[in-house]
Write an enzyme that holds these catalytic residues in place. Structure first.
Site, PDB file in Angstrom:
ATOM      1  N   ARG A   1       0.844  -1.185   0.000  1.00 12.36           N
ATOM      2  CA  ARG A   1       0.000   0.000   0.000  1.00 12.36           C
ATOM      3  C   ARG A   1       0.885   1.242   0.000  1.00 12.36           C
ATOM      4  O   ARG A   1       1.877   1.322   0.730  1.00 12.36           O
ATOM      5  CB  ARG A   1      -0.927   0.030   1.223  1.00 12.36           C
TER       6      ARG A   1
ATOM      7  N   GLU B   1      -2.769   8.006  -6.373  1.00 10.90           N
ATOM      8  CA  GLU B   1      -2.738   7.305  -7.658  1.00 10.90           C
ATOM      9  C   GLU B   1      -3.773   7.894  -8.609  1.00 10.90           C
ATOM     10  O   GLU B   1      -4.960   7.920  -8.266  1.00 10.90           O
ATOM     11  CB  GLU B   1      -2.994   5.806  -7.436  1.00 10.90           C
TER      12      GLU B   1
ATOM     13  N   HIS C   1       0.166   0.249 -10.345  1.00 13.78           N
ATOM     14  CA  HIS C   1      -0.657  -0.630  -9.501  1.00 13.78           C
ATOM     15  C   HIS C   1      -1.146  -1.840 -10.304  1.00 13.78           C
ATOM     16  O   HIS C   1      -2.332  -2.165 -10.337  1.00 13.78           O
ATOM     17  CB  HIS C   1      -1.844   0.146  -8.916  1.00 13.78           C
TER      18      HIS C   1
END
Length: 330
Positions: A236, A265, A283
């Site tokens: 994370r 993000e 990601h």
């Protein structure tokens, strides 16, 4: 009996066919929110019997408006975007899918490590720019005999360990919640966090995002790491203080970083962008065509279990589950 309604707060999938196929067993109807904003989500979730959540924040206020919901099933491993205490208070069980992408993430973590240490993205970009210059890429060090420190030793890092060991890398890990026998069977040495930082040539983060892990990798942590060490994060983003990481790289306290997750993000304006010694992937560590089918299928199976009055397999708050009469297909 009225047809069961299942809401979806947000989706990153090409389609929701795998989830629909599972839900068809109980005749449930699926409704995807038009956008991942509270108002749009509540239009489909307010009177739904269940809710799927991906990345959208499912806040206490939203949960209190849900009149029929019995389960919030996360399309993912972490549940930091769901207000667990409020869900528990409302008798809503929250579930996750802890094993859907363990191969993919462990592969990605090792790939980032190799790419960073072998400086593959830098070398590739130079060649494409017309520069065939080995001296500009060195030094590059041997993997065998180095030390990888894993922060967290759950399912994913337990797969990272043998992959790293196959390159001759010694693996140590910090995780106070994992039994000693697990470390022993994996041939991984259990160490304290500070010791891990000091001895590791590469540090790979695999811990969940919790209050105690937020900002765990800060200026103090970076000061304890080797100046030739690399940081890898597939867990994370907020576990890493990005400003402190940028400063550590500027100060020569670290050799580089390889990150699949960021605090924001996309990472617009991040001080880590544009650095030749920082690899950033968008990601994608969880992704494979197969893992997405697994994820939808397993998350939907949890919904079916709960709506049929059965206990879920992977509850985050098992105390919230109360068996209720099984539903019948519409």
């Amino acid at each position: 009996m009225a047809q069961l309604q299942v809401a979806v707060s947000d989706s990153v999938f090409p389609n929701l066919d795998p989830a629909r196929a599972v839900l068809s067993k109980i005749g449930a109807q699926l409704h995807l929110a038009e956008e991942a904003k509270p108002e749009a989500i509540m239009r489909v979730a307010k009177d739904a019997d269940a809710l799927f959540a991906t990345y959208a924040k499912i806040t206490a206020e939203m949960i209190r408006q849900m009149t029929r919901c019995r389960i919030i099933s996360r399309f993912g491993i972490g549940v930091d975007n769901v207000d667990i205490p409020t869900a528990t208070e409302r008798g809503i069980v929250v579930t996750k899918v802890p094993d859907y992408c363990i191969d993919e993430v462990s592969d990605h973590a090792v790939a980032l490590l190799l790419a960073a240490v072998r400086k593959i993205p830098l070398a590739n970009s130079m060649v494409h720019a017309g520069r065939w210059e080995m001296p500009a890429v060195v030094p590059i060090h041997r993997l065998r005999g180095t030390v990888l420190g894993l922060v967290g030793f759950g399912r994913i890092p337990q797969l990272v360990a043998p992959k790293a060991q196959s390159f001759g890398i010694q693996v140590v890990a910090y995780d106070p919640y994992i039994p000693k026998s697990v470390f022993e069977s994996a041939k991984v040495r259990s160490v304290e966090f500070a010791e891990l930082l000091k001895m590791s040539d590469y540090v790979s983060i695999h811990s969940p995002l919790l209050p105690e892990t937020t900002g765990l990798f800060n200026a103090e942590a970076f000061r304890q790491m080797k100046p030739h060490a690399y940081l890898i994060n597939t867990a994370r983003g907020p576990i890493v203080d990005e400003a402190a990481l940028a400063h550590a790289l500027d100060a020569g306290q670290l050799a580089g970083a390889a990150l699949d997750v960021m605090t924001k993000e996309p990472p617009t304006g991040s001080p880590l962008l544009g650095r030749p010694n920082v690899i950033i992937t968008p990601h994608t560590s969880f992704y494979s065509e197969e893992s997405l089918v697994d994820l939808q299928t397993k998350a939907a199976e949890e919904v079916v279990r709960v709506l049929q009055g059965q206990a879920p397999k992977n509850p985050v708050n098992p105390e919230a589950f109360k068996a209720k009469p099984s539903v019948s297909p519409a």
